[in-house]
Scaffold this motif. Structure first.
Motif, short mmCIF file in Angstrom:
data_model
loop_
_atom_site.label_atom_id
_atom_site.label_comp_id
_atom_site.label_asym_id
_atom_site.label_seq_id
_atom_site.Cartn_x
_atom_site.Cartn_y
_atom_site.Cartn_z
N ASN A 1 0.82 -1.22 0.00
CA ASN A 1 0.00 0.00 0.00
C ASN A 1 0.86 1.27 0.00
O ASN A 1 0.63 2.20 0.77
CB ASN A 1 -0.94 0.01 1.21
CG ASN A 1 -1.85 -1.20 1.24
OD1 ASN A 1 -2.40 -1.60 0.22
ND2 ASN A 1 -2.00 -1.80 2.41
N ASP B 1 -0.97 6.75 -5.49
CA ASP B 1 -0.89 5.31 -5.30
C ASP B 1 0.28 4.71 -6.08
O ASP B 1 0.34 4.82 -7.31
CB ASP B 1 -2.21 4.68 -5.76
CG ASP B 1 -2.26 3.18 -5.56
OD1 ASP B 1 -1.40 2.64 -4.83
OD2 ASP B 1 -3.16 2.53 -6.13
N ASN C 1 -0.80 2.25 5.66
CA ASN C 1 -1.51 1.17 6.34
C ASN C 1 -2.38 1.70 7.48
O ASN C 1 -2.12 2.76 8.00
CB ASN C 1 -0.52 0.14 6.88
CG ASN C 1 0.24 -0.54 5.75
OD1 ASN C 1 -0.32 -0.78 4.69
ND2 ASN C 1 1.51 -0.82 5.98
N SER D 1 1.07 1.36 -5.36
CA SER D 1 0.94 -0.04 -4.96
C SER D 1 1.21 -1.02 -6.10
O SER D 1 1.49 -2.20 -5.86
CB SER D 1 -0.45 -0.30 -4.37
OG SER D 1 -1.46 -0.01 -5.31
#
Length: 203
Positions: free
Chosen positions: A106, A167, A203, A169
């Motif tokens: 993440n 993002d 997280n 990820s």
């Protein structure tokens, strides 16, 4: 309670560096992977000189202008300005050291940017990411644009604009992130500033 971490310069490999930065407060649920605040207290800070923090790449794609190191109210940042260059094109890159995402999950990226004297959307800041930059050959690498909120011609006045959490990820291994400004010495001669670069686990 928040944890306080001291970020240090570490040689990871011949072309991989962790950044030196000021102390950073990190909420326990957000593990910091990389941070650079361009602190004017850094031994590498060179006020009004060309930006030269270890591991970073400062590259002029066209023209001769480079990113510079600046400070206001004891807050360091980097700046790219084409004012007075007298050149038909100025494209300047500031590229992070190699950032190893390891087994992080993440992962997100954030920074702040500001502008002044920008009155044309062609005078712009772009943010890009690469997984194959070798630390030297900027134009030989594959760069992908990141969807970040950046300062532009509508946000002048040295007002810092948060990028939002971008993002990352879908990425793993070693990455580099680049800040690229396009301008010239005549009609596209505004300035751009970047500060508070962070990559962390959300997280």
């Amino acid at each position: 309670m928040k944890n306080i971490y001291k970020l240090c310069l570490t040689l990871v490999a011949s072309t991989m560096f962790w950044s030196c930065s000021e102390e950073a407060e990190i909420a326990p649920f957000k593990a910091l992977i990389f941070s650079e605040g361009f602190s004017s207290d850094s031994p590498f800070f060179n006020f009004n000189g060309n930006f030269n923090f270890p591991g970073w790449t400062n590259y002029a794609e066209t023209g001769t202008r480079l990113w510079t190191e600046r400070e206001f109210n004891d807050d360091g940042y980097i700046q790219f300005s084409t004012f007075g260059s007298g050149q038909a094109s100025n494209i300047g890159w500031a590229i992070t050291p190699a950032i190893d995402l390891g087994n992080a999950e993440n992962v997100v990226f954030s920074f702040s940017s500001a502008t002044n004297f920008v009155d044309n959307p062609a005078n712009k800041l772009e943010v890009l990411i690469s997984t194959d930059f070798d630390g030297t050959n900027v134009l030989g690498a594959t760069w992908t644009a990141l969807d970040a909120t950046v300062a532009n011609e509508t946000t002048n006045g040295y007002v810092y604009i948060p990028s939002g959490e971008i993002d990352l990820s879908s990425y793993s291994g070693i990455i580099h992130i680049a800040f690229r400004v396009t301008g010239n010495g005549t009609t596209l001669d505004g300035l751009f500033q970047v500060d508070k670069v962070k990559v962390y686990e959300n997280n």
